[in-house]
Design a protein around this motif. Structure first.
Motif, short mmCIF file in Angstrom:
data_model
loop_
_atom_site.label_atom_id
_atom_site.label_comp_id
_atom_site.label_asym_id
_atom_site.label_seq_id
_atom_site.Cartn_x
_atom_site.Cartn_y
_atom_site.Cartn_z
N THR A 103 32.84 35.67 32.55
CA THR A 103 34.18 36.13 32.21
C THR A 103 34.70 37.11 33.25
N LYS A 104 33.86 38.04 33.69
CA LYS A 104 34.31 39.00 34.69
C LYS A 104 34.65 38.32 36.00
N GLU A 105 33.86 37.31 36.39
CA GLU A 105 34.17 36.58 37.62
C GLU A 105 35.50 35.85 37.49
N VAL A 106 35.77 35.29 36.32
CA VAL A 106 37.05 34.63 36.08
C VAL A 106 38.19 35.61 36.30
N VAL A 107 38.10 36.77 35.67
CA VAL A 107 39.17 37.77 35.77
C VAL A 107 39.28 38.32 37.19
N GLN A 108 38.17 38.51 37.87
CA GLN A 108 38.22 39.00 39.24
C GLN A 108 38.95 38.03 40.17
N ARG A 109 38.91 36.74 39.85
CA ARG A 109 39.58 35.75 40.68
C ARG A 109 41.08 35.68 40.43
N LEU A 110 41.56 36.40 39.43
CA LEU A 110 43.00 36.45 39.17
C LEU A 110 43.78 36.94 40.39
N ARG A 111 43.17 37.77 41.21
CA ARG A 111 43.88 38.32 42.37
C ARG A 111 44.30 37.23 43.35
N TYR A 112 43.69 36.04 43.24
CA TYR A 112 44.03 34.94 44.14
C TYR A 112 44.90 33.86 43.48
N VAL A 113 45.10 33.98 42.17
CA VAL A 113 45.92 32.98 41.46
C VAL A 113 47.39 33.29 41.72
N PRO A 114 48.15 32.34 42.27
CA PRO A 114 49.53 32.63 42.66
C PRO A 114 50.45 32.86 41.46
#
Length: 542
Positions: A170-181
């Protein structure tokens, strides 16, 4: 999650009505076998539910209706799994998917009432490492924004990080938000997402000191006596487990059971399994303003009336489309929007507070009419939004003195049009295709590892003279690449229950090397959570 594009499209404006059934297979709960408390308009409801199930090819449906703090009915129709004899009843557990979102909102309400957080707190003050792709949105995102679908993300953005199931935490999912346009301005308009509910779940964990699943169990399930609910999808279903098996139409045609999905990296968006018996307790508490009776009969409060009013208030307006077919016109609401974990709209002058949910092989709807103290739960084990809408609408009509309407015919017309539109879409693709156009490069020229900033790696390999594609974190997204025309292929996933085949276009540089790969779903009926269109895959340098 909201499963299927056409499910979402009809979710606000369309419903259906079932005709009289023959050869019924209906199981009322022992506690609700008496029908004296039913309104006369529901005298044939058991037959109606069974007819709806058969009309829309649903193996099993469970329904509960509560009114004025009492259970009007609890019942099941059909079977838990095709080919087996075990019946659905009021205690059968189904994946309730995005109906989980209201439990996450309620958890935040509990913490707010305890002054452990404020709904206007900045997310970065709770999770300092939280980051969106835009610095302003990162700084200004509030806890309330996580629940309201107005972040500027596109529809279903980031869903491929956990749907189908991935190996990310879950944390990795949220951390990748910074790259979601972001595709829209912050708080500008509605676009349904799941990923920000993962953030909400982490906020609950940070504030409470408990995992989201434990908090929901301890602070909601236990007080309400919801003993038939769990926060993790079962890895396997035994013959003695009263749990429904999901079913999907493989390749949009053949109805078959699907494997249970375990989803632990965004459970706060859709991870609960429950029964209509348990959800009737959940709705009774909601309709009683957040109060419930404990084991001794003493009134207790789960959350305040103030917080409930905020959850049920429209935050993000939703545009109301014209009905897909004329038969659905009378179901069109006058207003529509999203609050905190709930949709808000109206029907025949009554405010509705509701939500739908979708999971591999299961879709559902939970609906409340606050001024009537009416609650309706419909759980199904097939991906037919028509079925749960049909049952919901029939119950609403019974309690609002609505004229009798042939909703089953209306919804069947809507589904037929949606399927026809999908056929037309494919015909247009076929007409535009240059027959005989071969790939520009030898197949080896497309082989390699491609990386998207937010998803990660996707591999293209050559096996037996054919190309295949594999998403590195998603076991189910593996299949063959069929040449379509020029540098465009179609990814045919090995798991045909996904109904998510995608166009794959390789863009070449002037030297004939792959510069970028773009994808998009082939069918307009494909679940919006397959957000292939947001991927920007580039070759990984060797």
């Amino acid at each position: 999650m909201s499963r299927l594009r056409y499910l979402l499209a009809f979710g606000v404006t369309s419903f259906a009505f079932a005709l009289a059934a023959q050869g019924q297979d209906v199981r009322p709960s022992p506690a609700s076998a008496a029908t004296a408390s039913r309104p006369a308009a529901l005298a044939d409801f058991d037959a109606y539910v069974d007819a709806t199930r058969k009309q829309f090819d649903v193996p099993g449906i469970a329904v509960a209706i509560v009114k004025d703090g009492k259970i009007v009915l609890e019942m099941g129709s059909g079977v838990r799994k095709l080919g087996e004899s075990a019946k659905v009843d009021a205690h059968t557990q189904f994946a309730i998917a995005s109906n989980t979102k209201a439990f996450t909102a309620a958890s935040l309400a509990i913490l707010s009432d305890e002054n452990k957080l404020d709904m206007n707190d900045r997310v970065v003050d709770r999770l300092p490492w939280f980051q969106m792709s835009d610095p302003y949105v990162t700084r200004e995102m509030r806890v309330r924004d996580l629940l309201a679908h107005r972040s500027g993300l596109s529809l279903g953005a980031g869903d491929l990080l956990y749907w189908p199931a991935t190996t990310y935490t879950t944390k990795e999912v949220v951390q990748r938000l910074r790259y979601v346009p972001l595709t829209n301005s912050f708080r500008a308009e509605y676009a349904y997402d799941n990923i920000l509910f993962a953030v909400a779940g982490l906020v609950i964990e940070q504030v409470s000191g408990k995992p989201w699943a434990d908090f929901v169990h301890d602070r909601i399930f236990v007080p309400l006596g919801m003993t038939e609910s769990q926060t993790h999808a079962p890895e396997s279903i035994g013959p003695n487990d009263d749990i429904a098996t999901g079913h999907a139409k493989f390749d949009f045609k053949d109805l078959k059971p699907v494997a249970p999905m375990s989803w632990n990296n965004n459970p706060s968006a859709g991870g609960i399994y429950s029964s209509v018996h348990d959800l009737s307790k959940w709705l009774t508490m909601q309709l009683d303003g957040g109060t419930y009776k404990d084991g001794s009969g003493k009134e207790q409060r789960l959350f305040s009336e103030k917080r409930q009013a905020e959850m049920w208030s429209l935050i993000t307006p939703i545009r109301i489309p014209e009905p897909a077919v004329p038969e659905l016109k009378s179901a069109r609401p006058n207003f529509s929007g999203y609050g905190e974990g709930w949709f808000v709209s109206d029907y025949r002058g009554h405010k509705l507070v509701w939500h739908t949910g979708g999971w591999p092989g299961m879709v559902s709807r939970v609906t409340m009419v606050p001024d009537l103290k009416l609650g309706i739960v419909v759980l199904t084990n097939q991906e037919s939004g028509a079925a749960f809408q049909a049952v919901t609408m029939r119950a609403l009509d019974a309690f609002t003195d609505a004229p009798k309407t042939d909703w089953i015919a209306a919804y069947a017309a809507g589904v037929k049009k949606a399927e026809g539109n999908a056929d037309d879409s494919m015909k247009k693709h076929e007409a535009a295709r240059m027959k005989g156009a071969k790939p520009s490069l030898p197949l080896d020229g497309y082989v390699g590892t491609y990386r998207d900033p937010w998803y990660g790696d996707v591999k293209v390999s050559k096996q037996g003279g054919k190309l295949s594609m594999t998403f590195s974190k998603t076991a189910q997204l593996s299949g063959t690449l069929e040449p379509w025309q020029h540098d465009t292929f179609i990814a045919h996933w090995t798991d045909r229950s996904l109904n998510g085949d995608a166009f794959v276009n390789f863009s070449l540089d002037p030297d004939g090397k792959v510069r970028e790969v773009r994808m998009e779903p082939v069918s307009p009926l494909t679940d919006f959570s397959f957000d292939f269109q947001d991927l920007r895959l580039v070759p990984v340098e060797k």
